[in-house]
Design a protein around this motif. Sequence first.
Motif, PDB file in Angstrom:
ATOM      1  N   GLY A  98     -50.941  29.322 -40.626  1.00  0.00           N
ATOM      2  CA  GLY A  98     -50.790  30.740 -40.920  1.00  0.00           C
ATOM      3  C   GLY A  98     -50.139  31.457 -39.757  1.00  0.00           C
ATOM      4  N   GLY A  99     -50.308  32.783 -39.745  1.00  0.00           N
ATOM      5  CA  GLY A  99     -49.694  33.588 -38.692  1.00  0.00           C
ATOM      6  C   GLY A  99     -50.095  33.124 -37.302  1.00  0.00           C
ATOM      7  N   ILE A 100     -51.308  32.628 -37.148  1.00  0.00           N
ATOM      8  CA  ILE A 100     -51.762  32.237 -35.803  1.00  0.00           C
ATOM      9  C   ILE A 100     -50.955  31.045 -35.287  1.00  0.00           C
ATOM     10  N   ALA A 101     -50.850  29.985 -36.096  1.00  0.00           N
ATOM     11  CA  ALA A 101     -50.117  28.798 -35.640  1.00  0.00           C
ATOM     12  C   ALA A 101     -48.625  29.121 -35.480  1.00  0.00           C
ATOM     13  N   MET A 102     -48.070  29.895 -36.422  1.00  0.00           N
ATOM     14  CA  MET A 102     -46.627  30.203 -36.343  1.00  0.00           C
ATOM     15  C   MET A 102     -46.331  31.101 -35.134  1.00  0.00           C
ATOM     16  N   ASP A 103     -47.188  32.090 -34.885  1.00  0.00           N
ATOM     17  CA  ASP A 103     -46.952  32.983 -33.741  1.00  0.00           C
ATOM     18  C   ASP A 103     -47.094  32.227 -32.419  1.00  0.00           C
ATOM     19  N   LYS A 109     -36.910  26.106 -33.298  1.00  0.00           N
ATOM     20  CA  LYS A 109     -38.268  26.157 -33.874  1.00  0.00           C
ATOM     21  C   LYS A 109     -38.252  26.273 -35.393  1.00  0.00           C
ATOM     22  N   VAL A 110     -39.242  25.610 -35.975  1.00  0.00           N
ATOM     23  CA  VAL A 110     -39.337  25.520 -37.434  1.00  0.00           C
ATOM     24  C   VAL A 110     -40.702  26.039 -37.866  1.00  0.00           C
ATOM     25  N   ALA A 111     -40.729  26.844 -38.920  1.00  0.00           N
ATOM     26  CA  ALA A 111     -41.998  27.336 -39.470  1.00  0.00           C
ATOM     27  C   ALA A 111     -42.338  26.581 -40.741  1.00  0.00           C
ATOM     28  N   VAL A 112     -43.610  26.216 -40.882  1.00  0.00           N
ATOM     29  CA  VAL A 112     -44.113  25.661 -42.140  1.00  0.00           C
ATOM     30  C   VAL A 112     -45.365  26.455 -42.511  1.00  0.00           C
ATOM     31  N   PRO A 113     -45.185  27.572 -43.248  1.00  0.00           N
ATOM     32  CA  PRO A 113     -46.364  28.363 -43.603  1.00  0.00           C
ATOM     33  C   PRO A 113     -47.273  27.619 -44.578  1.00  0.00           C
ATOM     34  N   LEU A 151     -53.784  45.400 -25.224  1.00  0.00           N
ATOM     35  CA  LEU A 151     -52.626  45.672 -26.048  1.00  0.00           C
ATOM     36  C   LEU A 151     -52.415  44.528 -27.035  1.00  0.00           C
ATOM     37  N   LYS A 152     -52.330  44.866 -28.316  1.00  0.00           N
ATOM     38  CA  LYS A 152     -52.002  43.868 -29.332  1.00  0.00           C
ATOM     39  C   LYS A 152     -50.559  44.117 -29.720  1.00  0.00           C
ATOM     40  N   LEU A 153     -49.664  43.338 -29.183  1.00  0.00           N
ATOM     41  CA  LEU A 153     -48.231  43.603 -29.355  1.00  0.00           C
ATOM     42  C   LEU A 153     -47.467  42.294 -29.262  1.00  0.00           C
ATOM     43  N   GLY A 154     -46.409  42.214 -30.055  1.00  0.00           N
ATOM     44  CA  GLY A 154     -45.648  40.975 -30.110  1.00  0.00           C
ATOM     45  C   GLY A 154     -44.458  40.962 -29.165  1.00  0.00           C
ATOM     46  N   MET A 155     -43.800  39.780 -29.130  1.00  0.00           N
ATOM     47  CA  MET A 155     -42.518  39.657 -28.441  1.00  0.00           C
ATOM     48  C   MET A 155     -41.464  39.995 -29.498  1.00  0.00           C
ATOM     49  N   ASN A 156     -41.137  41.271 -29.640  1.00  0.00           N
ATOM     50  CA  ASN A 156     -40.174  41.701 -30.660  1.00  0.00           C
ATOM     51  C   ASN A 156     -38.763  41.413 -30.156  1.00  0.00           C
ATOM     52  N   SER A 157     -38.151  40.401 -30.730  1.00  0.00           N
ATOM     53  CA  SER A 157     -36.846  39.964 -30.210  1.00  0.00           C
ATOM     54  C   SER A 157     -36.116  39.139 -31.275  1.00  0.00           C
ATOM     55  N   ASP A 158     -34.800  39.197 -31.257  1.00  0.00           N
ATOM     56  CA  ASP A 158     -34.035  38.306 -32.144  1.00  0.00           C
ATOM     57  C   ASP A 158     -34.333  36.843 -31.819  1.00  0.00           C
ATOM     58  N   HIS A 159     -34.648  36.571 -30.540  1.00  0.00           N
ATOM     59  CA  HIS A 159     -34.928  35.181 -30.151  1.00  0.00           C
ATOM     60  C   HIS A 159     -36.258  34.675 -30.696  1.00  0.00           C
ATOM     61  N   THR A 160     -37.080  35.579 -31.209  1.00  0.00           N
ATOM     62  CA  THR A 160     -38.377  35.153 -31.760  1.00  0.00           C
ATOM     63  C   THR A 160     -38.234  34.654 -33.203  1.00  0.00           C
ATOM     64  N   VAL A 161     -37.091  34.900 -33.822  1.00  0.00           N
ATOM     65  CA  VAL A 161     -36.886  34.482 -35.225  1.00  0.00           C
ATOM     66  C   VAL A 161     -36.777  32.948 -35.311  1.00  0.00           C
ATOM     67  N   PHE A 162     -37.505  32.349 -36.250  1.00  0.00           N
ATOM     68  CA  PHE A 162     -37.431  30.891 -36.434  1.00  0.00           C
ATOM     69  C   PHE A 162     -36.002  30.467 -36.792  1.00  0.00           C
ATOM     70  N   ASP A 163     -35.658  29.213 -36.442  1.00  0.00           N
ATOM     71  CA  ASP A 163     -34.343  28.684 -36.801  1.00  0.00           C
ATOM     72  C   ASP A 163     -34.339  28.117 -38.220  1.00  0.00           C
ATOM     73  N   TYR A 164     -35.503  27.730 -38.696  1.00  0.00           N
ATOM     74  CA  TYR A 164     -35.579  27.066 -40.014  1.00  0.00           C
ATOM     75  C   TYR A 164     -36.980  27.306 -40.559  1.00  0.00           C
ATOM     76  N   VAL A 165     -37.065  27.548 -41.859  1.00  0.00           N
ATOM     77  CA  VAL A 165     -38.384  27.710 -42.483  1.00  0.00           C
ATOM     78  C   VAL A 165     -38.494  26.746 -43.662  1.00  0.00           C
ATOM     79  N   VAL A 166     -39.591  26.009 -43.686  1.00  0.00           N
ATOM     80  CA  VAL A 166     -39.871  25.099 -44.797  1.00  0.00           C
ATOM     81  C   VAL A 166     -40.995  25.722 -45.624  1.00  0.00           C
ATOM     82  N   MET A 167     -40.667  26.165 -46.843  1.00  0.00           N
ATOM     83  CA  MET A 167     -41.669  26.835 -47.685  1.00  0.00           C
ATOM     84  C   MET A 167     -42.048  25.930 -48.849  1.00  0.00           C
ATOM     85  N   ASP A 168     -43.220  25.335 -48.744  1.00  0.00           N
ATOM     86  CA  ASP A 168     -43.707  24.392 -49.747  1.00  0.00           C
ATOM     87  C   ASP A 168     -45.003  24.936 -50.333  1.00  0.00           C
TER      88      ASP A 168
END
Length: 370
Positions: free
Chosen positions: A108-113, A144-148, A170-187
């Motif tokens: 989920g969001g925890i592992a992907m983040d 980096k690859v995401a598998v939700p 502070l609950k805040l992310g690394m808001n950046s274009d570099h944070t976007v995954f290169d590939y997502v596998v949605m199964d």
Amino acid sequence: MAPSTTPPTSVRRVKNIARYAIGCGAIADLEPLTKAQAAGGGDGTVCFVDEYFRGNPGLLGAFAVGEGVQTIFVPTDVEPTTDYVDQVVESIRSGPRPRPSCLVGIGGGIAMDTCKAASNLLANGGRAEDYQGWDLVKRPGVFKVAVPTISGTGAEASRTCVLTNPRTKLKLGMNSDHTVFDYVVMDPDLTRTVPRDQYFFTGMDAYIHCMESLAGSHRNAIGDAYSRETLRMCKDVFLAQDMMDDRCREQLMVASYLGGCAIATSYVGLVHPLSAALSVVLGLHHCVANCIVMRAMQPFYPEAFREFWDMAHRQAVAVPSIDGATLDATTLDALHDATLMHERPLANALGAEFRKVLTKQATGQIFRGM
Ligand code: NAD
Ligand code: ZN
């Protein structure tokens, strides 16, 4: 000339996911993908796997725990902190694959983040807290690859990775274009085992992100289109007879992805700052905290309030409430401060003068209404 729906205050240049695979069985893409990546040099693959799969590896096939892959099981009892990410990155640097060619976040969001944050840190050095904010990451991260394995946060598509800093609160992310995954596998097969309540809470994150975006002032014409479709799909899923049948699980996976794309172009609104305060002050997890906040949102988002509770009742999901006895004056002060830190979403929702609306008395009333 007609007025643009993308005013100058909006996000105008947007990076989305470059490639993705969608459909039952898509997990089979993962092994060839990481092998191809490893062929280009580096120390192979590091996989961040939701701890749920430690005891249930069957769903992922042999890949996540296979040979030639370093697996780090990510705990989900607490949401990721900057300290946790620093510690994980240190363990990679001093482990068998100090310069991985590929990182994979499965969960989920925890592992992907955790995966996204580690990717940025491995390539940029420093500590996680150095990059909490907007556009502070200078170099592209490790591929980096995401598998939700649960749908709703949109972490697979967004340009952030949410971390809590235990010192600054502070609950805040690394808001950046570099944070976007290169590939997502949605199964969609991977979300079969999610507990029903959790499925609803996380799925509602997509709905809440998008209704907040559409109600805000920092709009983007493409983001609006993603948001409208995300809302339509969420309503389709959560007003269906069974929100977890095969069709609905695939729909929700798509809604989550589109919602993540939408949020990359805009900001959230009032729900998220209030929810972040519940997380930081009371330790509640993000998605259930959002749903608790919805108890008090009738004055701010009347239509979404009605739709949200229709969906919760339809699926017979019990949304927790806050025990008023826990809200003494000190706690309410802390909740107020933790909410008002989130200036951009609050300005998006309530305008630049949001402090005039969200006085201590007003936030006290809102939190007591949860
Ligand atoms: P999560 O990672 O918090 O996991 C929730 C629970 O579901 C865990 O117990 C996990 O083990 C379990 N789970 C996951 N997949 C499962 C499966 N297939 N079967 C059974 N159990 C499964 O889930 P989430 O709600 O997706 O993520 C919340 C996190 O995402 C928070 O840390 C939040 O801050 C973050 N978030 C990130 C973004 C972003 O854009 N990066 C956006 C919103 C939220
Ligand atoms: Zn959210």
